[in-house]
Design a protein around this motif. Structure first.
Motif, mmCIF file in Angstrom:
data_model
loop_
_atom_site.group_PDB
_atom_site.id
_atom_site.type_symbol
_atom_site.label_atom_id
_atom_site.label_comp_id
_atom_site.label_asym_id
_atom_site.label_seq_id
_atom_site.Cartn_x
_atom_site.Cartn_y
_atom_site.Cartn_z
ATOM 1 N N GLU A 142 42.743 43.859 44.235
ATOM 2 C CA GLU A 142 43.362 44.350 43.014
ATOM 3 C C GLU A 142 43.476 43.198 42.016
ATOM 4 O OE1 GLU A 142 44.575 47.538 42.598
ATOM 5 O OE2 GLU A 142 44.076 48.174 44.613
ATOM 6 N N GLU A 143 43.762 43.546 40.782
ATOM 7 C CA GLU A 143 44.019 42.521 39.787
ATOM 8 C C GLU A 143 45.517 42.301 39.705
ATOM 9 O OE1 GLU A 143 42.090 42.166 36.149
ATOM 10 O OE2 GLU A 143 40.387 43.372 36.753
ATOM 11 N N TRP A 144 45.958 41.199 40.294
ATOM 12 C CA TRP A 144 47.372 40.872 40.348
ATOM 13 C C TRP A 144 47.648 39.683 39.445
ATOM 14 C CZ3 TRP A 144 51.162 43.259 43.373
ATOM 15 C CH2 TRP A 144 50.697 44.287 44.205
ATOM 16 N N SER A 145 48.748 39.761 38.748
ATOM 17 C CA SER A 145 49.207 38.605 37.996
ATOM 18 C C SER A 145 50.336 37.976 38.799
ATOM 19 C CB SER A 145 49.683 39.011 36.603
ATOM 20 O OG SER A 145 50.789 39.883 36.694
ATOM 21 N N THR A 146 50.447 36.667 38.722
ATOM 22 C CA THR A 146 51.491 35.964 39.449
ATOM 23 C C THR A 146 52.204 34.974 38.540
ATOM 24 O OG1 THR A 146 50.027 34.183 40.186
ATOM 25 C CG2 THR A 146 50.212 36.096 41.629
ATOM 26 N N LYS A 185 52.538 41.113 40.386
ATOM 27 C CA LYS A 185 52.486 42.436 39.767
ATOM 28 C C LYS A 185 51.038 42.861 39.623
ATOM 29 C CE LYS A 185 53.864 43.060 35.474
ATOM 30 N NZ LYS A 185 54.671 43.343 34.285
ATOM 31 N N ASN A 186 50.748 44.080 40.082
ATOM 32 C CA ASN A 186 49.430 44.654 39.899
ATOM 33 C C ASN A 186 49.303 44.995 38.415
ATOM 34 O OD1 ASN A 186 47.331 46.606 39.588
ATOM 35 N ND2 ASN A 186 47.422 46.992 41.793
ATOM 36 N N LYS A 187 48.277 44.479 37.772
ATOM 37 C CA LYS A 187 48.111 44.691 36.329
ATOM 38 C C LYS A 187 47.967 46.162 35.962
ATOM 39 C CE LYS A 187 46.240 40.140 35.449
ATOM 40 N NZ LYS A 187 45.108 39.330 35.035
ATOM 41 N N ASN A 188 47.529 46.983 36.935
ATOM 42 C CA ASN A 188 47.345 48.413 36.680
ATOM 43 C C ASN A 188 48.562 49.254 37.052
ATOM 44 O OD1 ASN A 188 44.633 47.975 35.838
ATOM 45 N ND2 ASN A 188 44.040 47.832 37.987
ATOM 46 N N ASP A 189 49.593 48.630 37.611
ATOM 47 C CA ASP A 189 50.761 49.372 38.068
ATOM 48 C C ASP A 189 52.037 48.552 37.856
ATOM 49 O OD1 ASP A 189 52.639 50.964 39.289
ATOM 50 O OD2 ASP A 189 51.807 50.762 41.306
ATOM 51 N N PRO A 190 52.693 48.716 36.718
ATOM 52 C CA PRO A 190 53.904 47.937 36.428
ATOM 53 C C PRO A 190 55.010 48.103 37.471
ATOM 54 C CG PRO A 190 53.176 49.136 34.489
ATOM 55 C CD PRO A 190 52.347 49.613 35.636
ATOM 56 N N GLU A 193 55.772 45.459 40.837
ATOM 57 C CA GLU A 193 56.302 44.093 40.784
ATOM 58 C C GLU A 193 57.167 43.768 41.999
ATOM 59 O OE1 GLU A 193 58.273 41.043 37.551
ATOM 60 O OE2 GLU A 193 58.312 43.185 37.155
#
Length: 167
Positions: free
Chosen positions: A21-25, A43-48, A51
Motif C-alpha cells: 500500500e502507499e503509506w505515509s509515515t 497512514k494509508n494514503k487511500n484511507d484516512p 491512521e
C-alpha cells in the motif's frame, strides 16, 4: 491465542501489507513528542481512517525493573485487539526474533483497546536496549505484518535517566 490471532488477522485483512500500500509515515525520536517514548505514525494514503501509531517506550514493570515496551494503536475510534487476549508472541528487532509477552490494554479515557508487548526474557530486553544504544538512525520493529523503523536518536540519554531498576 486463537482470539489474538483472529484479531490480528482481521487487522491484516483490513490493512493487508504496509509494503503493498502507499503509506505515509511520520517519526518522532526519543523525547521529542513524549519524554520516554519514540513513535512512528502510519497512514494509508487511500484511507484516512487507517491512521495508527507504533511506539516504543520505557517504563517500570510491576516488579520494578526498567523495561522497554512496544505499543500499537489506532488513532481513530477502532480497537487494535481483543481485551480477553493475553498471549505470548514473537516480534523482531533488526531481524532478530524476540520472545514476547503480548496483551491487549484499555485506554484510560475511552472504551477502546490497544496492543502492548515487551520481551519475555532478560536476554531479549538486553538485546533490544543494546540495539537502540548502538543504532545510529533507527531500530527495525516487525510484528505480524507491521514493519517500521523506530528512531534511535535520544534513546541512550532517555534510558540512562529513566530511573533504573527500583530498589
Amino acid at each position: 491465542m486463537y482470539k489474538l490471532f483472529f484479531s490480528i488477522t482481521c487487522f491484516m485483512l483490513a490493512f493487508p501489507s504496509l509494503a503493498n500500500e502507499e503509506w505515509s509515515t511520520m517519526s518522532y525520536f526519543w523525547g521529542q513528542d513524549n519524554q520516554l517514548e519514540a513513535s512512528v505514525w502510519l497512514k494509508n494514503k487511500n484511507d484516512p481512517s487507517s491512521e495508527q501509531v507504533i511506539s516504543s517506550f520505557i517504563a517500570h514493570s510491576t516488579n520494578g525493573t526498567q523495561n522497554i515496551y512496544f505499543m500499537a494503536r489506532f488513532v481513530n475510534d477502532y480497537n487494535m485487539c481483543n481485551v480477553n487476549d493475553t498471549n505470548d508472541g514473537i516480534f523482531k528487532i533488526d531481524n532478530q526474533a524476540v520472545k514476547a509477552y503480548v496483551w491487549c490494554k484499555k485506554f484510560s479515557d475511552s472504551s477502546k483497546y490497544y496492543l502492548q508487548m515487551t520481551a519475555e526474557t532478560n536476554k531479549g530486553q538486553q538485546y533490544i536496549v543494546d540495539r537502540f544504544k548502538k543504532a545510529t538512525k533507527y531500530v527495525r520493529f516487525e510484528f505480524n505484518g507491521i514493519s517500521v523503523n523506530i528512531p534511535a536518536k535520544g534513546f541512550t540519554h532517555i534510558w540512562n535517566n529513566a530511573g533504573g531498576n527500583a530498589i
